[in-house]
Design a protein around this motif. Structure first.
Motif, short mmCIF file in Angstrom:
data_model
loop_
_atom_site.label_atom_id
_atom_site.label_comp_id
_atom_site.label_asym_id
_atom_site.label_seq_id
_atom_site.Cartn_x
_atom_site.Cartn_y
_atom_site.Cartn_z
N VAL A 60 -0.85 -5.06 -3.99
CA VAL A 60 -1.71 -6.20 -3.61
C VAL A 60 -3.10 -6.10 -4.23
CG1 VAL A 60 -0.55 -6.61 -1.40
CG2 VAL A 60 -2.57 -5.12 -1.46
N ILE B 153 -5.43 -11.59 0.45
CA ILE B 153 -4.71 -10.42 -0.09
C ILE B 153 -3.37 -10.88 -0.67
CG2 ILE B 153 -3.76 -8.15 0.45
CD1 ILE B 153 -5.90 -8.01 2.68
N VAL C 88 0.06 -10.65 -3.19
CA VAL C 88 1.09 -9.76 -3.74
C VAL C 88 1.10 -9.94 -5.25
CG1 VAL C 88 3.58 -9.29 -3.81
CG2 VAL C 88 2.50 -10.08 -1.66
N GLY D 287 1.12 -3.23 2.32
CA GLY D 287 0.45 -3.69 1.10
C GLY D 287 -0.27 -2.50 0.49
N ARG E 9 -3.06 -1.33 -2.13
CA ARG E 9 -4.15 -1.70 -3.03
C ARG E 9 -4.18 -0.68 -4.18
NH1 ARG E 9 -8.37 -4.93 -0.60
NH2 ARG E 9 -8.08 -4.41 1.58
#
Ligand code: G1P
Length: 289
Positions: free
Chosen positions: A160, A203, A205, A246, A248
Protein backbone atom coordinates in the motif's frame (compact mmCIF):
# COMPACT_ATOMS: atom_id res chain seq x y z
CA UNK A 1 12.41 -19.49 5.44
CA UNK A 2 10.26 -17.77 2.84
CA UNK A 3 7.26 -20.03 2.07
CA UNK A 4 6.18 -18.00 -0.99
CA UNK A 5 7.51 -19.81 -4.04
CA UNK A 6 4.91 -19.03 -6.71
CA UNK A 7 4.09 -15.70 -8.27
CA UNK A 8 1.25 -14.94 -10.69
CA UNK A 9 1.75 -12.20 -13.28
CA UNK A 10 -1.57 -11.14 -14.84
CA UNK A 11 -0.48 -9.92 -18.27
CA UNK A 12 -3.63 -10.33 -20.33
CA UNK A 13 -4.70 -6.65 -20.35
CA UNK A 14 -5.10 -4.74 -23.61
CA UNK A 15 -2.97 -1.71 -22.80
CA UNK A 16 -5.38 0.59 -24.60
CA UNK A 17 -4.04 3.65 -22.75
CA UNK A 18 -0.77 3.20 -24.63
CA UNK A 19 -2.08 2.84 -28.15
CA UNK A 20 -0.69 2.93 -30.76
CA UNK A 21 2.53 1.75 -29.03
CA UNK A 22 0.77 -1.36 -27.73
CA UNK A 23 -1.02 -2.30 -30.94
CA UNK A 24 1.31 -5.22 -31.62
CA UNK A 25 3.50 -5.12 -28.50
CA UNK A 26 2.20 -6.25 -25.11
CA UNK A 27 2.06 -3.31 -22.70
CA UNK A 28 4.20 -5.36 -20.31
CA UNK A 29 6.97 -5.20 -22.93
CA UNK A 30 7.08 -1.39 -22.75
CA UNK A 31 10.64 -0.46 -21.89
CA UNK A 32 11.75 1.67 -18.96
CA UNK A 33 15.33 2.77 -19.74
CA UNK A 34 16.63 -0.60 -20.96
CA UNK A 35 14.32 -3.33 -19.73
CA UNK A 36 10.69 -4.24 -20.34
CA UNK A 37 8.29 -3.82 -17.42
CA UNK A 38 7.72 -7.57 -17.16
CA UNK A 39 11.45 -8.15 -16.70
CA UNK A 40 11.53 -5.75 -13.74
CA UNK A 41 8.59 -7.71 -12.29
CA UNK A 42 10.28 -11.10 -12.75
CA UNK A 43 13.57 -9.84 -11.31
CA UNK A 44 11.70 -8.48 -8.30
CA UNK A 45 10.01 -11.87 -7.82
CA UNK A 46 13.35 -13.71 -8.14
CA UNK A 47 14.88 -11.46 -5.50
CA UNK A 48 12.03 -12.46 -3.19
CA UNK A 49 12.85 -16.16 -3.63
CA UNK A 50 10.09 -16.97 -6.14
CA UNK A 51 10.75 -20.20 -8.08
CA UNK A 52 7.57 -20.60 -10.20
CA UNK A 53 6.43 -17.84 -12.50
CA UNK A 54 2.87 -18.09 -13.80
CA UNK A 55 1.96 -15.65 -16.57
CA UNK A 56 -1.74 -15.25 -17.27
CA UNK A 57 -1.68 -14.09 -20.87
CA UNK A 58 -4.05 -13.53 -23.78
CA UNK A 59 -3.76 -13.36 -27.55
CA UNK A 60 -0.93 -11.22 -28.86
CA UNK A 61 1.31 -11.70 -25.82
CA UNK A 62 3.82 -14.21 -27.17
CA UNK A 63 6.59 -11.58 -27.07
CA UNK A 64 6.58 -12.12 -23.30
CA UNK A 65 7.24 -15.86 -23.73
CA UNK A 66 10.00 -15.14 -26.24
CA UNK A 67 11.60 -12.66 -23.88
CA UNK A 68 12.17 -15.28 -21.18
CA UNK A 69 13.07 -18.08 -23.59
CA UNK A 70 16.45 -18.91 -25.07
CA UNK A 71 17.28 -17.36 -28.41
CA UNK A 72 19.88 -19.67 -30.04
CA UNK A 73 20.57 -17.55 -33.15
CA UNK A 74 21.18 -14.39 -31.17
CA UNK A 75 23.23 -16.24 -28.56
CA UNK A 76 25.40 -17.86 -31.24
CA UNK A 77 25.97 -14.54 -32.98
CA UNK A 78 26.94 -12.78 -29.76
CA UNK A 79 29.25 -15.63 -28.76
CA UNK A 80 30.94 -15.63 -32.19
CA UNK A 81 31.58 -11.90 -31.87
CA UNK A 82 32.91 -12.18 -28.34
CA UNK A 83 30.13 -9.95 -26.96
CA UNK A 84 30.31 -11.53 -23.54
CA UNK A 85 28.48 -8.82 -21.62
CA UNK A 86 25.55 -8.69 -24.02
CA UNK A 87 25.38 -12.48 -24.00
CA UNK A 88 25.12 -12.62 -20.23
CA UNK A 89 22.39 -9.96 -20.32
CA UNK A 90 20.15 -12.21 -22.38
CA UNK A 91 21.19 -15.46 -20.70
CA UNK A 92 20.47 -14.14 -17.22
CA UNK A 93 16.81 -13.48 -17.98
CA UNK A 94 16.01 -16.98 -19.20
CA UNK A 95 13.49 -18.90 -17.14
CA UNK A 96 14.03 -22.65 -17.14
CA UNK A 97 11.39 -25.00 -18.51
CA UNK A 98 8.94 -25.75 -15.72
CA UNK A 99 9.81 -22.52 -13.94
CA UNK A 100 7.78 -20.40 -16.31
CA UNK A 101 4.18 -21.33 -17.03
CA UNK A 102 1.97 -19.51 -19.51
CA UNK A 103 -1.79 -19.86 -19.41
CA UNK A 104 -4.51 -17.93 -21.18
CA UNK A 105 -7.27 -15.81 -19.77
CA UNK A 106 -9.81 -16.43 -22.49
CA UNK A 107 -12.08 -13.47 -21.78
CA UNK A 108 -11.31 -10.04 -20.28
CA UNK A 109 -13.34 -10.57 -17.11
CA UNK A 110 -11.10 -8.70 -14.67
CA UNK A 111 -8.09 -9.08 -12.41
CA UNK A 112 -9.84 -11.49 -10.05
CA UNK A 113 -10.72 -13.73 -12.96
CA UNK A 114 -7.13 -13.58 -14.27
CA UNK A 115 -5.81 -14.80 -10.91
CA UNK A 116 -8.50 -17.51 -10.81
CA UNK A 117 -7.23 -18.83 -14.16
CA UNK A 118 -4.04 -19.96 -12.35
CA UNK A 119 -5.77 -21.85 -9.54
CA UNK A 120 -4.84 -25.37 -10.73
CA UNK A 121 -1.19 -24.38 -10.80
CA UNK A 122 -0.85 -23.13 -7.24
CA UNK A 123 -0.08 -25.90 -4.77
CA UNK A 124 1.09 -23.90 -1.77
CA UNK A 125 -0.86 -22.26 1.05
CA UNK A 126 0.09 -18.79 -0.15
CA UNK A 127 1.34 -17.17 -3.34
CA UNK A 128 2.30 -13.74 -4.64
CA UNK A 129 0.81 -11.58 -7.39
CA UNK A 130 2.71 -8.80 -9.17
CA UNK A 131 1.11 -6.29 -11.54
CA UNK A 132 3.94 -5.30 -13.86
CA UNK A 133 2.36 -1.87 -14.54
CA UNK A 134 3.20 -0.90 -10.99
CA UNK A 135 6.95 -0.43 -11.10
CA UNK A 136 8.74 0.16 -7.81
CA UNK A 137 12.19 1.71 -7.48
CA UNK A 138 13.60 0.61 -4.13
CA UNK A 139 16.85 -0.35 -2.40
CA UNK A 140 15.24 -3.64 -1.43
CA UNK A 141 12.84 -5.02 -4.00
CA UNK A 142 9.22 -4.47 -2.96
CA UNK A 143 8.07 -8.10 -2.95
CA UNK A 144 11.15 -9.10 -0.97
CA UNK A 145 10.23 -6.52 1.69
CA UNK A 146 6.77 -8.06 1.80
CA UNK A 147 7.80 -11.73 1.97
CA UNK A 148 10.17 -10.85 4.82
CA UNK A 149 7.37 -9.13 6.74
CA UNK A 150 4.62 -11.63 5.85
CA UNK A 151 2.97 -13.71 8.53
CA UNK A 152 0.18 -16.11 7.53
CA UNK A 153 -1.47 -15.33 10.87
CA UNK A 154 -2.17 -11.77 9.69
CA UNK A 155 -4.11 -12.95 6.64
CA UNK A 156 -3.64 -11.64 3.13
CA UNK A 157 -1.03 -8.95 2.58
CA UNK A 158 -1.22 -6.08 0.07
CA UNK A 159 1.39 -3.46 -0.79
CA UNK A 160 0.00 0.00 0.00
CA UNK A 161 0.84 3.68 -0.34
CA UNK A 162 -0.96 6.92 0.35
CA UNK A 163 -2.51 8.64 -2.67
CA UNK A 164 -4.26 12.02 -2.96
CA UNK A 165 -7.99 11.81 -2.14
CA UNK A 166 -8.94 12.68 -5.69
CA UNK A 167 -7.08 9.60 -6.94
CA UNK A 168 -8.78 7.14 -4.61
CA UNK A 169 -11.31 6.15 -7.29
CA UNK A 170 -8.45 4.53 -9.26
CA UNK A 171 -7.44 1.98 -6.62
CA UNK A 172 -8.44 -0.58 -4.06
CA UNK A 173 -8.67 1.50 -0.86
CA UNK A 174 -8.25 0.23 2.72
CA UNK A 175 -10.54 1.04 5.59
CA UNK A 176 -8.23 1.06 8.55
CA UNK A 177 -8.42 1.02 12.30
CA UNK A 178 -7.19 4.08 14.20
CA UNK A 179 -3.52 3.02 14.15
CA UNK A 180 -2.57 3.32 10.50
CA UNK A 181 0.86 4.91 10.86
CA UNK A 182 3.05 1.84 11.12
CA UNK A 183 4.64 -0.18 8.37
CA UNK A 184 1.95 -2.84 8.75
CA UNK A 185 -1.64 -1.65 8.73
CA UNK A 186 -4.47 -3.83 9.94
CA UNK A 187 -7.35 -3.29 7.55
CA UNK A 188 -11.01 -3.60 8.48
CA UNK A 189 -12.15 -3.60 4.88
CA UNK A 190 -10.99 -2.95 1.34
CA UNK A 191 -13.11 -1.40 -1.40
CA UNK A 192 -12.39 -1.34 -5.12
CA UNK A 193 -12.37 2.08 -6.77
CA UNK A 194 -14.74 3.89 -4.39
CA UNK A 195 -16.34 7.19 -5.36
CA UNK A 196 -13.95 9.91 -4.16
CA UNK A 197 -16.40 11.22 -1.55
CA UNK A 198 -16.85 7.71 -0.18
CA UNK A 199 -13.21 6.64 0.05
CA UNK A 200 -12.61 5.24 3.54
CA UNK A 201 -8.97 6.48 3.54
CA UNK A 202 -6.13 7.52 1.24
CA UNK A 203 -4.36 4.18 1.67
CA UNK A 204 -4.31 2.56 -1.75
CA UNK A 205 -3.43 -0.97 -2.79
CA UNK A 206 -0.69 -1.15 -5.40
CA UNK A 207 0.01 -4.21 -7.51
CA UNK A 208 1.76 -6.41 -4.94
CA UNK A 209 -0.12 -9.12 -3.11
CA UNK A 210 0.60 -12.16 -0.95
CA UNK A 211 -2.59 -14.19 -0.87
CA UNK A 212 -3.77 -17.30 0.89
CA UNK A 213 -4.83 -19.95 -1.64
CA UNK A 214 -8.30 -20.02 -0.11
CA UNK A 215 -8.90 -16.91 -2.18
CA UNK A 216 -9.64 -19.19 -5.14
CA UNK A 217 -12.77 -20.46 -3.39
CA UNK A 218 -14.03 -16.89 -3.19
CA UNK A 219 -12.98 -16.00 -6.72
CA UNK A 220 -14.90 -18.98 -8.11
CA UNK A 221 -18.18 -17.55 -6.87
CA UNK A 222 -17.30 -13.85 -7.02
CA UNK A 223 -19.92 -11.69 -8.74
CA UNK A 224 -18.73 -8.89 -11.03
CA UNK A 225 -17.93 -5.72 -9.08
CA UNK A 226 -16.52 -2.30 -10.04
CA UNK A 227 -16.49 -1.81 -13.80
CA UNK A 228 -18.52 -5.01 -14.26
CA UNK A 229 -15.34 -7.07 -13.70
CA UNK A 230 -14.50 -9.88 -11.29
CA UNK A 231 -12.35 -7.97 -8.86
CA UNK A 232 -9.49 -9.41 -6.83
CA UNK A 233 -10.24 -6.75 -4.22
CA UNK A 234 -13.74 -8.14 -3.64
CA UNK A 235 -12.38 -11.62 -2.95
CA UNK A 236 -9.84 -10.12 -0.53
CA UNK A 237 -12.71 -8.30 1.17
CA UNK A 238 -14.63 -11.59 1.45
CA UNK A 239 -11.63 -12.99 3.34
CA UNK A 240 -11.47 -10.11 5.84
CA UNK A 241 -12.42 -12.39 8.76
CA UNK A 242 -9.06 -14.16 8.21
CA UNK A 243 -7.24 -10.80 8.26
CA UNK A 244 -5.84 -8.24 5.85
CA UNK A 245 -2.50 -6.54 6.33
CA UNK A 246 -1.54 -3.45 4.35
CA UNK A 247 2.24 -3.22 3.97
CA UNK A 248 3.76 0.22 3.52
CA UNK A 249 6.80 -0.62 1.38
CA UNK A 250 9.92 1.53 1.14
CA UNK A 251 10.45 2.87 -2.34
CA UNK A 252 8.91 4.89 -5.10
CA UNK A 253 6.08 3.45 -7.17
CA UNK A 254 5.30 4.46 -10.74
CA UNK A 255 2.05 3.75 -12.53
CA UNK A 256 3.48 2.63 -15.85
CA UNK A 257 -0.01 2.01 -17.15
CA UNK A 258 -0.19 5.76 -17.80
CA UNK A 259 2.04 7.90 -20.01
CA UNK A 260 2.82 10.27 -17.13
CA UNK A 261 3.84 7.46 -14.78
CA UNK A 262 5.89 5.72 -17.45
CA UNK A 263 7.75 8.95 -18.32
CA UNK A 264 8.43 9.61 -14.65
CA UNK A 265 9.71 6.06 -14.21
CA UNK A 266 12.14 6.54 -17.09
CA UNK A 267 13.51 9.69 -15.49
CA UNK A 268 13.79 8.13 -12.03
CA UNK A 269 15.38 4.88 -13.23
CA UNK A 270 17.83 6.77 -15.46
CA UNK A 271 18.72 9.05 -12.54
CA UNK A 272 19.32 6.00 -10.34
CA UNK A 273 21.72 4.54 -12.94
CA UNK A 274 25.28 5.81 -12.30
CA UNK A 275 26.07 5.55 -16.01
CA UNK A 276 23.12 7.71 -17.04
CA UNK A 277 22.71 10.14 -14.15
CA UNK A 278 25.14 12.81 -15.36
CA UNK A 279 23.91 12.54 -18.90
CA UNK A 280 20.33 12.99 -17.75
CA UNK A 281 21.26 16.09 -15.74
CA UNK A 282 23.14 17.58 -18.68
CA UNK A 283 20.24 16.83 -20.97
CA UNK A 284 17.73 18.52 -18.65
CA UNK A 285 20.03 21.58 -18.58
CA UNK A 286 20.43 21.58 -22.32
CA UNK A 287 16.69 21.72 -22.93
CA UNK A 288 16.15 24.15 -19.98
CA UNK A 289 13.81 21.70 -18.22
C1 G1P B 1 -5.83 -2.92 -9.98
C2 G1P B 1 -6.60 -3.34 -8.72
C3 G1P B 1 -6.66 -2.20 -7.73
C4 G1P B 1 -5.26 -1.71 -7.42
C5 G1P B 1 -4.53 -1.32 -8.71
C6 G1P B 1 -3.08 -0.98 -8.44
O1 G1P B 1 -6.59 -1.96 -10.65
O2 G1P B 1 -7.91 -3.76 -9.09
O3 G1P B 1 -7.30 -2.60 -6.54
O4 G1P B 1 -5.33 -0.62 -6.54
O5 G1P B 1 -4.56 -2.41 -9.65
O6 G1P B 1 -2.44 -0.52 -9.60
P1 G1P B 1 -6.32 -1.57 -12.20
O7 G1P B 1 -5.20 -0.58 -12.19
O8 G1P B 1 -5.97 -2.82 -12.91
O9 G1P B 1 -7.60 -0.96 -12.68
Amino acid sequence: MNPIKTCIFPVAGLGSRFLPATKSIPKEMMVVVDKPLIQYAVEEAKAAGIERFIFVTSQGKTAIEDHFDSCPMLEMALRARGKVQELSLIEDIKLNPGQAIYIRQQAPLGLGHAVLCAQELVNEDAFAVILADDLVLADHPCLQQMTQAYSPLEGNMVGVMEVPYDHTNRYGILKTSQDADGQKIIAEAVVEKPAIDQAPSRIAVIGRYILNSQIFQHLRTQKPGAGGEIQLTDAIQAMIPRGLCGFRFQGQRFDCGTKEGWLEANMAFAYADPQLKDHLKAMLDKYHF
